[in-house]
Scaffold this motif. Structure first.
Motif, PDB file in Angstrom:
ATOM      1  N   THR A  33       0.829  -1.212   0.000  1.00  0.00           N
ATOM      2  CA  THR A  33       0.000   0.000   0.000  1.00  0.00           C
ATOM      3  C   THR A  33       0.861   1.258   0.000  1.00  0.00           C
ATOM      4  OG1 THR A  33      -0.174  -0.112   2.427  1.00  0.00           O
ATOM      5  CG2 THR A  33      -1.943  -1.131   1.145  1.00  0.00           C
ATOM      6  N   ASN A  39      -4.498   3.184   0.687  1.00  0.00           N
ATOM      7  CA  ASN A  39      -4.634   2.712   2.063  1.00  0.00           C
ATOM      8  C   ASN A  39      -4.988   1.226   2.088  1.00  0.00           C
ATOM      9  OD1 ASN A  39      -7.491   2.516   1.674  1.00  0.00           O
ATOM     10  ND2 ASN A  39      -7.674   4.706   2.090  1.00  0.00           N
ATOM     11  N   LEU A  40      -4.855   0.623   3.258  1.00  0.00           N
ATOM     12  CA  LEU A  40      -5.086  -0.812   3.415  1.00  0.00           C
ATOM     13  C   LEU A  40      -6.531  -1.190   3.086  1.00  0.00           C
ATOM     14  CD1 LEU A  40      -3.726  -3.460   4.239  1.00  0.00           C
ATOM     15  CD2 LEU A  40      -4.402  -2.989   6.606  1.00  0.00           C
ATOM     16  N   ALA A  41      -7.446  -0.293   3.347  1.00  0.00           N
ATOM     17  CA  ALA A  41      -8.854  -0.570   3.058  1.00  0.00           C
ATOM     18  C   ALA A  41      -9.079  -0.803   1.567  1.00  0.00           C
ATOM     19  CB  ALA A  41      -9.718   0.586   3.556  1.00  0.00           C
ATOM     20  N   SER A  42      -8.268  -0.147   0.722  1.00  0.00           N
ATOM     21  CA  SER A  42      -8.399  -0.324  -0.727  1.00  0.00           C
ATOM     22  C   SER A  42      -8.032  -1.742  -1.141  1.00  0.00           C
ATOM     23  CB  SER A  42      -7.502   0.671  -1.465  1.00  0.00           C
ATOM     24  OG  SER A  42      -7.894   1.999  -1.213  1.00  0.00           O
ATOM     25  N   ASN A  44      -8.218  -4.413   0.819  1.00  0.00           N
ATOM     26  CA  ASN A  44      -9.293  -5.272   1.319  1.00  0.00           C
ATOM     27  C   ASN A  44     -10.535  -5.177   0.435  1.00  0.00           C
ATOM     28  OD1 ASN A  44      -7.728  -6.098   3.505  1.00  0.00           O
ATOM     29  ND2 ASN A  44      -8.403  -4.381   4.783  1.00  0.00           N
ATOM     30  N   TYR A  45     -10.819  -3.980  -0.052  1.00  0.00           N
ATOM     31  CA  TYR A  45     -12.002  -3.772  -0.891  1.00  0.00           C
ATOM     32  C   TYR A  45     -11.867  -4.503  -2.227  1.00  0.00           C
ATOM     33  CZ  TYR A  45     -15.367  -1.430  -3.944  1.00  0.00           C
ATOM     34  OH  TYR A  45     -16.373  -1.167  -4.849  1.00  0.00           O
ATOM     35  N   ASP A  49      -7.992 -10.306   0.699  1.00  0.00           N
ATOM     36  CA  ASP A  49      -6.867 -10.682   1.556  1.00  0.00           C
ATOM     37  C   ASP A  49      -5.618 -10.842   0.707  1.00  0.00           C
ATOM     38  OD1 ASP A  49      -7.180 -13.120   0.248  1.00  0.00           O
ATOM     39  OD2 ASP A  49      -8.179 -14.081   1.930  1.00  0.00           O
TER      40      ASP A  49
END
Length: 225
Positions: A33, A39-42, A44-45, A49
């Motif tokens: 990232t 960001n990490l949420a991207s 995950n989205y 994983d």
């Protein structure tokens, strides 16, 4: 603001480079990232994983490589007699196509495949053998047709020896080309390397099996003489 497709592409590009250079185990999602500027949420989205991201990175190459390999193998298998060299030559056009798909694509692809083995990524090998089972089956059928005397165990070991040679050579093809130019004054292309590699691989798989090690079960005591 970057669109969803652009963000996904940035993550894949960053992950591909880091995975190839450092391996799957040693590359964290935070490192990816940071390099991708997301960001990490991207992650995950878009991928869920890390395992899914690993598969997505390799799938970009496999989706280019496997359909072409399947075409080549099907054309070869309709022939009555085929040689082992012809079998391995089926990989030439698909591999060269990866350099068109992405810069140094063949090298990167082989680095990623190699990482899948050295990093013990069982889920990645499961993904490849499950998703592309029909193509891998065609390749094995071609090997057996070219040398019907090979037993299943011979095929297993020889194809893995082959894979090791291909991974090292193609993952290092840029460096090998530079060495060849410096030492011998030859301007060597990826196609030149494949033309040298294919006969070598074919000869190895075609070698007589009579000298291969006979395994002795450990629970059978050897004679004391």
């Amino acid at each position: 603001m970057a669109g969803k497709g652009e963000t996904k592409g940035k993550i894949l590009d960053a992950a591909e480079q880091l995975f190839a250079e450092h391996g799957f185990k040693e590359t964290s999602l935070r490192t990816i990232t940071s390099k991708a500027g997301v960001n990490l949420a991207s992650v995950n989205y878009h991928f869920g994983d890390k395992k899914s991201l690993v598969r997505a990175v390799l799938a970009r190459y496999l989706e280019q490589f496997m359909p072409l390999l399947e075409q080549e193998l099907k054309l070869l298998l309709v022939k009555d007699d085929i040689s082992m060299e012809e079998v391995f030559a089926c990989t030439k056009r698909p591999l060269l196509g990866l350099d068109t798909f992405r810069r140094h694509g063949a090298s990167t692809f082989m680095q990623l495949i190699g990482r899948g083995y050295t990093d013990v990524q069982g889920h990645l090998r499961w993904f490849i053998t499950t998703r592309y089972d029909s193509v891998l089956t065609l390749f094995t059928q071609a090997v057996i047709k070219a040398n019907p005397s090979l037993k299943p165990e011979h095929v297993f070991w020889r194809l893995h020896f082959t894979l090791g040679a291909v991974i090292f050579t193609m993952a290092s093809n840029v460096a090998l080309s530079e060495i060849a130019e410096n030492d011998f004054g030859n301007n060597v292309t990826t196609e030149d390397i494949l033309d040298r590699l294919i006969p070598y691989l074919a000869a190895g798989v075609d070698a007589p099996a009579s000298q291969e090690l006979l395994l002795v079960p450990r629970d059978i005591p050897r004679s004391a003489g």
